[in-house]
Structures are given as C-alpha cells and as structure tokens.
Write a protein that holds these residues in place. Structure first.
Motif, PDB file in Angstrom:
ATOM      1  N   UNK A  15      47.029 -22.685  21.533  1.00 35.49           N
ATOM      2  CA  UNK A  15      45.911 -23.866  21.515  1.00 35.49           C
ATOM      3  C   UNK A  15      44.863 -23.851  22.556  1.00 35.49           C
ATOM      4  N   UNK A  16      44.509 -22.387  23.272  1.00 32.78           N
ATOM      5  CA  UNK A  16      43.740 -22.633  24.370  1.00 32.78           C
ATOM      6  C   UNK A  16      42.353 -22.488  24.092  1.00 32.78           C
ATOM      7  N   UNK A  17      41.787 -23.427  23.388  1.00 32.11           N
ATOM      8  CA  UNK A  17      40.497 -23.714  23.127  1.00 32.11           C
ATOM      9  C   UNK A  17      39.941 -24.138  24.572  1.00 32.11           C
ATOM     10  N   UNK A  18      39.011 -23.727  25.079  1.00 28.38           N
ATOM     11  CA  UNK A  18      38.406 -23.636  26.292  1.00 28.38           C
ATOM     12  C   UNK A  18      37.919 -25.248  26.580  1.00 28.38           C
ATOM     13  N   UNK A  52      43.314 -19.585  37.746  1.00 28.60           N
ATOM     14  CA  UNK A  52      42.504 -20.015  36.730  1.00 28.60           C
ATOM     15  C   UNK A  52      42.775 -18.672  35.612  1.00 28.60           C
ATOM     16  N   UNK A  53      44.074 -18.103  35.476  1.00 32.13           N
ATOM     17  CA  UNK A  53      43.873 -17.048  34.672  1.00 32.13           C
ATOM     18  C   UNK A  53      43.637 -17.349  33.030  1.00 32.13           C
ATOM     19  N   UNK A  54      43.775 -18.669  32.689  1.00 31.12           N
ATOM     20  CA  UNK A  54      43.559 -18.761  31.274  1.00 31.12           C
ATOM     21  C   UNK A  54      44.390 -17.952  30.121  1.00 31.12           C
ATOM     22  N   UNK A  55      43.828 -17.044  29.396  1.00 32.69           N
ATOM     23  CA  UNK A  55      44.952 -16.656  28.419  1.00 32.69           C
ATOM     24  C   UNK A  55      45.490 -15.289  28.993  1.00 32.69           C
ATOM     25  N   UNK A  56      44.837 -14.714  30.232  1.00 32.20           N
ATOM     26  CA  UNK A  56      45.302 -13.791  30.871  1.00 32.20           C
ATOM     27  C   UNK A  56      44.819 -12.564  30.842  1.00 32.20           C
ATOM     28  N   UNK A  78      48.571 -25.338  28.957  1.00 32.21           N
ATOM     29  CA  UNK A  78      48.546 -24.554  27.874  1.00 32.21           C
ATOM     30  C   UNK A  78      48.421 -22.832  28.379  1.00 32.21           C
ATOM     31  N   UNK A  79      47.914 -22.895  29.213  1.00 31.91           N
ATOM     32  CA  UNK A  79      47.451 -21.479  29.806  1.00 31.91           C
ATOM     33  C   UNK A  79      48.766 -20.949  30.642  1.00 31.91           C
ATOM     34  N   UNK A  80      49.563 -21.922  31.132  1.00 33.03           N
ATOM     35  CA  UNK A  80      50.902 -21.703  31.907  1.00 33.03           C
ATOM     36  C   UNK A  80      51.870 -21.013  30.710  1.00 33.03           C
ATOM     37  N   UNK A  81      51.929 -21.430  29.465  1.00 34.76           N
ATOM     38  CA  UNK A  81      52.601 -20.759  28.465  1.00 34.76           C
ATOM     39  C   UNK A  81      52.272 -19.376  28.319  1.00 34.76           C
ATOM     40  N   UNK A  82      50.922 -19.178  28.110  1.00 35.80           N
ATOM     41  CA  UNK A  82      50.268 -18.037  27.742  1.00 35.80           C
ATOM     42  C   UNK A  82      50.504 -16.761  28.959  1.00 35.80           C
ATOM     43  N   UNK A  83      50.274 -17.495  30.083  1.00 36.82           N
ATOM     44  CA  UNK A  83      50.908 -16.440  31.410  1.00 36.82           C
ATOM     45  C   UNK A  83      51.968 -16.224  31.621  1.00 36.82           C
ATOM     46  N   UNK A  92      58.322  -8.224  36.701  1.00 30.48           N
ATOM     47  CA  UNK A  92      58.573  -8.725  37.977  1.00 30.48           C
ATOM     48  C   UNK A  92      57.490  -8.981  38.887  1.00 30.48           C
ATOM     49  N   UNK A  93      56.271  -8.151  38.416  1.00 30.89           N
ATOM     50  CA  UNK A  93      55.228  -8.160  39.299  1.00 30.89           C
ATOM     51  C   UNK A  93      54.216  -9.287  39.191  1.00 30.89           C
ATOM     52  N   UNK A  94      54.282 -10.298  38.280  1.00 29.24           N
ATOM     53  CA  UNK A  94      53.638 -11.255  37.877  1.00 29.24           C
ATOM     54  C   UNK A  94      54.283 -12.845  38.221  1.00 29.24           C
ATOM     55  N   UNK A  95      53.995 -13.465  39.016  1.00 23.74           N
ATOM     56  CA  UNK A  95      54.532 -14.864  39.443  1.00 23.74           C
ATOM     57  C   UNK A  95      53.234 -15.763  38.917  1.00 23.74           C
ATOM     58  N   UNK A  96      53.830 -16.730  38.094  1.00 27.68           N
ATOM     59  CA  UNK A  96      52.966 -17.920  37.527  1.00 27.68           C
ATOM     60  C   UNK A  96      53.360 -19.130  38.496  1.00 27.68           C
ATOM     61  N   UNK A  97      52.295 -19.740  39.229  1.00 28.78           N
ATOM     62  CA  UNK A  97      52.331 -21.023  39.665  1.00 28.78           C
ATOM     63  C   UNK A  97      51.697 -22.184  39.061  1.00 28.78           C
ATOM     64  N   UNK A  98      52.209 -23.119  38.768  1.00 23.03           N
ATOM     65  CA  UNK A  98      51.688 -24.241  38.033  1.00 23.03           C
ATOM     66  C   UNK A  98      51.221 -25.367  39.341  1.00 23.03           C
ATOM     67  N   UNK A  99      49.773 -25.579  39.371  1.00 24.07           N
ATOM     68  CA  UNK A  99      49.492 -26.322  40.477  1.00 24.07           C
ATOM     69  C   UNK A  99      47.949 -26.185  40.724  1.00 24.07           C
ATOM     70  N   UNK A 100      47.672 -27.016  41.560  1.00 25.19           N
ATOM     71  CA  UNK A 100      46.155 -27.061  42.099  1.00 25.19           C
ATOM     72  C   UNK A 100      45.914 -26.062  43.018  1.00 25.19           C
ATOM     73  N   UNK A 101      45.056 -25.171  42.922  1.00 23.18           N
ATOM     74  CA  UNK A 101      44.697 -24.208  43.694  1.00 23.18           C
ATOM     75  C   UNK A 101      43.953 -24.536  44.981  1.00 23.18           C
TER      76      UNK A 101
END
Length: 272
Positions: A15-18, A52-56, A78-83, A92-101
């Motif tokens: 459901x990642x409509x921009x 801000x990776x969005x859908x990746x 929503x993008x957290x789930x996609x990434x 193991x090369x991708x770490x996802x951080x939920x937060x304000x950059x």
C-alpha cells in the motif's frame, strides 16, 4: 540476492502509494538507480546510508554494488515493511532503521568510511543537507537527489540568481557538482519539477562546529534581505566596521561575495 519481485508489485503489496505530505516520489528505473550508485565511486569497503528508501529501488542498486553494508533510514511504516522484505534477501548487508533521519547519530549508527546515497524526500532535503554539512568530516561523500532548483542553489556561483546561503554553506565545506539531471517522468508519481543528483565531497580540513554555527548566523543575516547592502544586513554583527576589517565594501550585497570572502568574515571578531 534471490530473484526480487517488480517494484510496482512491492508498492501494491505494501500500500505504498506515494504521499505528498512525506515528499515521496519513487524512482523505479533500475538503470537510473544504478547510475546514481556509479556516481558515488567505488563503494568497496564503504558503509552506505540511504534515507527514504521507499519501495527499495535505489536500495537494490546499492546492494548490487560492492558496498560492505547499507543502512536504510525510513519514517514511513509502509516502506519499513517493503525494505524489511528486501533485507531478508540481502545476506545481512542491509539494516533497516525506523526513525527520523534528522535525529540520527550517524557516527554511532554506521562505521567509517561512510557515504550517504539517497533520493531525498523533497520536504526535508535542505534541512537534512545542512545537518550533514555541520558534521561533514563524518562522511567520505554524499550523493543526493534534490529538486533541480535546490541542486542549482547548492552548486551556484557568486553573483548568479541561484547563489545564496545554501551555496555558501555547502561549498565552504565540500566540493559540489551536479552529476545527473532527471525529468519528472522518471519518477512515480511524477513531481511538478525536474530533479538533479548532486555529488558533495567534504574537504580534508573541516571547520570547528562553533565556527560552522557562526557561518550559519553570518549567512542568515547576509542573505536575510537579499537585495540589502551588507552594511545594513550585517549591522547586528558589526556592519561597516566588520566589513572594513575584512576589506569588503559595505555597499556590496551578499550574493556578490565569494565563499572565501564569507570565510574571511567568519574569522573576524564580531561586535555581538
């Protein structure tokens, strides 16, 4: 990495409509995201930060590079789930951080050498950049997508319409150049303006944080009333006397001063 689903399928599934409120415009063309990554140079041994990776889309190109690790910072759940789905295929090369950059401690989050490579959300792109410029010594390079107008301001030369406070702050601490220009049609959904990628390479010597704060104050005053003569706009910092000590005529305007002249002013004692 295993075979990945098309990005449009990822967008539909999560459901990642921009969202305009988040400044989101997704870049889905793998040829373009690969080119952005190439503009960052050899990423072997580097730890890359993406905001801000969005859908990746760009994330996929980063993972296809020689980067040692990729850390994706995302505020949109929503993008957290996609990434996060993408991370499961990244070995193991991708770490996802939920937060304000804007609130991240980058030195603690990612080891050196660090690079930031990102298609920045338009609504926070300039504040993010200024925050990174304040600590430019942390980064080897920043390769960043902006609205074209903002990119032009970052790289503008003195006495041109685009030259302003952001030009001085960026060019004082980095070498800056536009490396790629993209039309609205490259994005989903298309923004109303064109975009551009700027490469920023921090200088070997960086100012002390207190000196950077002085430059922020100086440029805010100088460019606060763009067409005002410097003797007036800098009155609160010493005005005519300060300018005379720096060898700068008081009737000049901020947009005519070079970065070197601003640096000369920031090195003087102000009457505050």
């Amino acid at each position: 990495m295993t075979e990945l689903p098309p990005l449009r399928e990822v967008i539909a599934r999560h459901g990642l409509a921009a969202r305009h409120s988040l400044g989101q415009h997704f870049l889905l063309d793998g040829n373009l995201t690969d080119r952005i990554v190439r503009e960052a140079g050899d990423l072997g041994g580097r730890h890359v930060i993406e905001v801000g990776p969005g859908p990746g889309g760009l994330t996929r190109s980063l993972l296809a590079s020689a980067a040692s690790s990729v850390t994706a910072i995302e505020l949109d759940r929503r993008a957290i789930g996609a990434v996060t789905d993408l991370a499961q295929s990244a070995g193991g090369r991708l770490m996802v951080v939920e937060g304000d950059a804007l609130a991240v401690d980058y030195a603690a989050l990612v080891p050196a050498p660090r690079q930031v490579i990102a298609n920045l959300p338009y609504n926070v792109a300039s504040p993010l950049l200024v925050g990174w410029l304040r600590q430019a010594a942390l980064f080897e390079r920043l390769t960043l997508m902006f609205q074209h107008e903002v990119a032009e301001r970052i790289c503008a030369e003195p006495d041109t319409p685009a030259y302003g406070r952001l030009s001085v702050l960026a060019q004082w601490v980095c070498g800056a150049r536009i490396v790629l220009r993209l039309p609205p049609a490259a994005f989903t959904p298309p923004p109303k303006v064109s975009s551009a990628v700027v490469s920023l390479t921090p200088h070997a010597t960086q100012p002390d944080p207190a000196v950077f704060r002085r430059m922020e104050a100086l440029t805010a005053a100088a460019f606060g009333q763009r067409r005002k003569m410097l003797r007036g706009s800098l009155r609160g910092l010493g005005g005519e006397a300060l300018l005379e000590r720096a060898g700068i005529k008081g009737e000049r305007r901020a947009e005519t001063l070079s970065v070197a002249e601003f640096e000369r002013l920031v090195g003087l004692e102000w009457a505050v």
